[in-house]
Design an enzyme around this catalytic site. Sequence first.
Site, mmCIF file in Angstrom:
data_model
loop_
_atom_site.group_PDB
_atom_site.id
_atom_site.type_symbol
_atom_site.label_atom_id
_atom_site.label_comp_id
_atom_site.label_asym_id
_atom_site.label_seq_id
_atom_site.Cartn_x
_atom_site.Cartn_y
_atom_site.Cartn_z
ATOM 1 N N TYR A 55 0.815 -1.222 0.000
ATOM 2 C CA TYR A 55 0.000 0.000 0.000
ATOM 3 C C TYR A 55 0.846 1.268 0.000
ATOM 4 O O TYR A 55 0.446 2.291 -0.568
ATOM 5 C CB TYR A 55 -1.012 -0.031 1.164
ATOM 6 C CG TYR A 55 -2.134 -0.993 0.867
ATOM 7 C CD1 TYR A 55 -2.166 -2.274 1.412
ATOM 8 C CD2 TYR A 55 -3.131 -0.650 -0.054
ATOM 9 C CE1 TYR A 55 -3.169 -3.172 1.077
ATOM 10 C CE2 TYR A 55 -4.134 -1.550 -0.400
ATOM 11 C CZ TYR A 55 -4.146 -2.803 0.162
ATOM 12 O OH TYR A 55 -5.115 -3.697 -0.195
ATOM 13 N N ARG A 58 1.539 1.958 -3.634
ATOM 14 C CA ARG A 58 0.338 2.450 -4.337
ATOM 15 C C ARG A 58 -0.062 3.831 -3.844
ATOM 16 O O ARG A 58 -0.556 4.666 -4.595
ATOM 17 C CB ARG A 58 -0.809 1.442 -4.164
ATOM 18 C CG ARG A 58 -0.579 0.156 -4.949
ATOM 19 C CD ARG A 58 -1.674 -0.845 -4.688
ATOM 20 N NE ARG A 58 -2.969 -0.342 -5.101
ATOM 21 C CZ ARG A 58 -4.118 -0.845 -4.638
ATOM 22 N NH1 ARG A 58 -4.107 -1.810 -3.740
ATOM 23 N NH2 ARG A 58 -5.262 -0.362 -5.060
ATOM 24 N N GLN A 90 -15.055 2.088 -6.144
ATOM 25 C CA GLN A 90 -14.336 0.948 -5.571
ATOM 26 C C GLN A 90 -12.852 1.304 -5.458
ATOM 27 O O GLN A 90 -12.090 0.576 -4.833
ATOM 28 C CB GLN A 90 -14.485 -0.279 -6.475
ATOM 29 C CG GLN A 90 -15.907 -0.752 -6.662
ATOM 30 C CD GLN A 90 -15.965 -1.882 -7.676
ATOM 31 O OE1 GLN A 90 -15.912 -3.066 -7.350
ATOM 32 N NE2 GLN A 90 -16.043 -1.504 -8.946
ATOM 33 N N ASN A 91 -12.481 2.424 -6.100
ATOM 34 C CA ASN A 91 -11.069 2.799 -6.146
ATOM 35 C C ASN A 91 -10.644 3.436 -4.826
ATOM 36 O O ASN A 91 -11.465 4.046 -4.134
ATOM 37 C CB ASN A 91 -10.816 3.781 -7.292
ATOM 38 C CG ASN A 91 -11.145 3.182 -8.640
ATOM 39 O OD1 ASN A 91 -11.188 1.958 -8.774
ATOM 40 N ND2 ASN A 91 -11.417 4.014 -9.628
ATOM 41 N N HIS A 108 -14.481 1.015 -0.678
ATOM 42 C CA HIS A 108 -13.365 0.124 -0.321
ATOM 43 C C HIS A 108 -12.247 0.869 0.410
ATOM 44 O O HIS A 108 -11.142 0.371 0.516
ATOM 45 C CB HIS A 108 -12.790 -0.546 -1.583
ATOM 46 C CG HIS A 108 -13.711 -1.549 -2.183
ATOM 47 N ND1 HIS A 108 -13.546 -2.047 -3.443
ATOM 48 C CD2 HIS A 108 -14.828 -2.142 -1.690
ATOM 49 C CE1 HIS A 108 -14.512 -2.930 -3.711
ATOM 50 N NE2 HIS A 108 -15.316 -2.986 -2.668
#
Length: 227
Positions: A55, A58, A90-91, A108
């Site tokens: 994460y 990202r 959902q991103n 999410h």
Amino acid sequence: MQNEKIVILTGAGISAESGLGTFRDEGGLWAQHRIEDVATPEGFHRDPDLVHAFYNARRQQSAAATPNAAHIALARLEKEHAGEVLIITQNVDGLHEKAGSKNVLHMHGRLDGALCATCDHRWTAPPEMRTSDTCPNCSAPTTRPDIVWFGEMPYDMDEIWQHLEGADLFAAIGTSGEVYPAAAFVQDAKASGAHTIELNLAPSSRVSDFAETCFGPATEIVPLWVT
Ligand code: BV8
């Protein structure tokens, strides 16, 4: 689209042309990492350093990314239809907000969010989260990315189902329709009488549920659809 309640579900495909990888396309994130290792509570418990590294990378990529013409077109739609457009994304990137969208639900979670598993405190995540971090509220060493992993309850579900019930138009943009409960939203919207459209690079696994379809890169088809 005048005076219509418009509910839009977005997936990784809307951010693909901003340089953020999708999950299930050729070479996507789930081809590089096992979901069980990086997107489940069990994986985080087993190896928090691996999940933080997944994460952190990202989060930094997302922070540097810029919204594309599709994100910008949706922000314009919201401006032109005040109070009638909701984006359920959902991103976990912040590109809808960077493009100017205000009415966005992150079902999410979000990469720029941190969460304490002990006291549920939320705060803005630093670029690099580490296993040794402690919660700024309760000092427990139980911080985690504010992300909904597989097997966890997505956020804002009651609010989402209410909006789907009242929708006149439901659009799914850039999602493969592989993950629930988001993949079933088209059926919830249809059951409430909404017109449904799928805008995608290629047909999703739920394509037959949609009354209308439009295929092509999001930066081309979304601005045309919004006008
Ligand atoms: C839940 C984390 C209960 C953040 C994600 C067993 C046990 C427990 C649950 C389950 C189970 N079996 C099934 C389930 C349900 C499970 C599930 O659906 N599993 C699947 C694999 C079968 N779901 C859950 O666990 C969810 N929780 O069920 O709790 C419950 C149920 C109901 C109500 C309340 C509670 C939690 C799911 C959330 C998991 N977290 N990610 C992160 O790391 O990012 S999901 C992951 O997939 C992503 O976050 C993403 O959001 C999601 C969907 O992916 P897409 O966005 O669609 O991306 P994808 O790559 O798949 O597709 C890209 C699309 O874009 C393609 O169609 C492509 O053609 C298109 N495209 C590409 N380029 C472009 C383009 N389109 C336009 N232009 C382009 N240029």
